[in-house]
Scaffold this motif. Structure first.
Motif, PDB file in Angstrom:
ATOM      1  N   VAL A  28       0.522  -0.728   0.032  1.00 15.70           N
ATOM      2  CA  VAL A  28      -0.361  -0.274   0.316  1.00 15.70           C
ATOM      3  C   VAL A  28       0.672   1.052  -0.535  1.00 15.70           C
ATOM      4  CG1 VAL A  28      -1.882  -0.473   1.118  1.00 15.70           C
ATOM      5  CG2 VAL A  28      -0.298  -0.075   2.322  1.00 15.70           C
ATOM      6  N   LYS A  29       2.169   0.982   0.307  1.00 15.84           N
ATOM      7  CA  LYS A  29       2.579   2.185   0.319  1.00 15.84           C
ATOM      8  C   LYS A  29       3.324   1.902  -1.216  1.00 15.84           C
ATOM      9  CE  LYS A  29       3.394   2.355   5.575  1.00 15.84           C
ATOM     10  NZ  LYS A  29       4.516   2.608   6.420  1.00 15.84           N
ATOM     11  N   ASN A  30       3.246   1.158  -1.853  1.00 13.72           N
ATOM     12  CA  ASN A  30       4.074   1.469  -3.163  1.00 13.72           C
ATOM     13  C   ASN A  30       5.230   1.301  -3.274  1.00 13.72           C
ATOM     14  OD1 ASN A  30       1.848   2.859  -4.296  1.00 13.72           O
ATOM     15  ND2 ASN A  30       2.143   4.673  -4.404  1.00 13.72           N
ATOM     16  N   ASN A  31       5.777   0.372  -2.664  1.00 16.33           N
ATOM     17  CA  ASN A  31       6.808  -0.703  -2.022  1.00 16.33           C
ATOM     18  C   ASN A  31       6.547  -1.709  -3.222  1.00 16.33           C
ATOM     19  OD1 ASN A  31       8.173   1.593  -0.306  1.00 16.33           O
ATOM     20  ND2 ASN A  31       7.476  -0.183   1.377  1.00 16.33           N
ATOM     21  N   ILE A  32       7.919  -2.110  -3.602  1.00 21.13           N
ATOM     22  CA  ILE A  32       7.711  -3.529  -4.939  1.00 21.13           C
ATOM     23  C   ILE A  32       8.879  -4.137  -4.503  1.00 21.13           C
ATOM     24  CG2 ILE A  32       7.739  -4.364  -7.478  1.00 21.13           C
ATOM     25  CD1 ILE A  32       5.487  -1.782  -6.767  1.00 21.13           C
ATOM     26  N   ASN A  33       8.318  -5.840  -4.216  1.00 25.37           N
ATOM     27  CA  ASN A  33       9.121  -6.840  -3.361  1.00 25.37           C
ATOM     28  C   ASN A  33       9.046  -7.472  -4.581  1.00 25.37           C
ATOM     29  OD1 ASN A  33       9.110  -5.493  -0.493  1.00 25.37           O
ATOM     30  ND2 ASN A  33       7.138  -5.369  -0.556  1.00 25.37           N
ATOM     31  N   PHE A  34      10.328  -8.190  -4.636  1.00 30.67           N
ATOM     32  CA  PHE A  34      10.682  -9.322  -5.273  1.00 30.67           C
ATOM     33  C   PHE A  34      11.013 -10.678  -4.411  1.00 30.67           C
ATOM     34  CE2 PHE A  34      10.087  -5.683  -7.508  1.00 30.67           C
ATOM     35  CZ  PHE A  34       9.132  -6.725  -8.873  1.00 30.67           C
TER      36      PHE A  34
END
Length: 227
Positions: free
Chosen positions: A160-166
């Protein structure tokens, strides 16, 4: 077709919840007092939803694998969609080197798996992060931060905080699959839900989307193994 599921009851649970795990197994989490009959009714009412989850491209079925595959010379490890031979080097090597094969210090003994995992994580940061920035520019979106994480149940996520995780295990997949997962998560910055508009955005940026989804469906379990 009858759905096979496992029931897990808990005195702390107040609501009944159904999950479909990555291996397509169905688990019903239920409060202690709920009867088997009631659970069956709920499962039957959710049948369509369960089938959709079972057929999701990030779920996979068990693949036959030779038992006891170990990190030793002559075995192979997956990297960017290809299997590369492993060679244990007895002298003159302090860390893993990759040159069309994995050269792994034999002196590390039981720590070999941990060392290979750290190597994968390093390569994931080196190769995935720049691709995220590239695709974000092409899509015209901004993200807060990109992280390589240890998440066994998702290949990628957008917070929701616009962090992208992979998931670091993605580095074992071919680059067209990595690109698809990146584009998929970045597209959520434009369209949060899996609407027709969302899939149009992904397909426009990832022409091999269907091929990538099929690869993950067939090979997802391979990425989860140490080698």
């Amino acid at each position: 077709m009858d759905l096979v599921y496992t029931i897990k009851r808990s005195s702390k649970r107040k609501k009944l919840n159904i999950t479909v795990e990555r291996d397509r197994s169905i688990v019903v989490h239920a409060p202690e007092g709920v009867s088997d009959e009631k659970i069956q009714q709920v499962v039957d009412s959710k049948r369509q939803w369960i089938y959709e989850k079972i057929n999701h491209p990030q779920k996979y079925q068990d693949l036959p694998h030779p038992p006891g595959k170990e990190l030793v010379s002559g075995e192979s490890a997956l990297y960017l969609g290809r299997q590369y031979r492993i060679e244990l080097v007895k002298m003159g090597l302090s860390e893993i080197k990759f040159s069309q094969r994995f050269l792994i210090p034999a002196t590390q003994g039981e720590k070999r798996e941990e060392t290979l995992r750290e190597w994968y994580i390093g390569k994931a940061k080196e190769k995935i992060v720049p691709r995220v920035k590239k695709h974000a520019r092409e899509l015209g979106v901004n993200f807060a931060e990109v992280k390589i994480v240890d998440n066994r149940y998702r290949w990628g996520s957008c917070t929701v905080k616009n962090n992208i995780n992979f998931n670091w295990r993605l580095i074992k997949a071919p680059m067209f699959v990595i690109d698809y997962v990146i584009i998929h998560e970045l597209a959520h910055l434009i369209e949060p839900n899996h609407t027709p508009r969302f899939w149009n955005i992904v397909r426009a940026q990832s022409p091999t989307m269907d091929k990538a989804k099929a690869w993950l469906k067939e090979n997802g379990q391979l990425l989860e193994q140490v080698i």
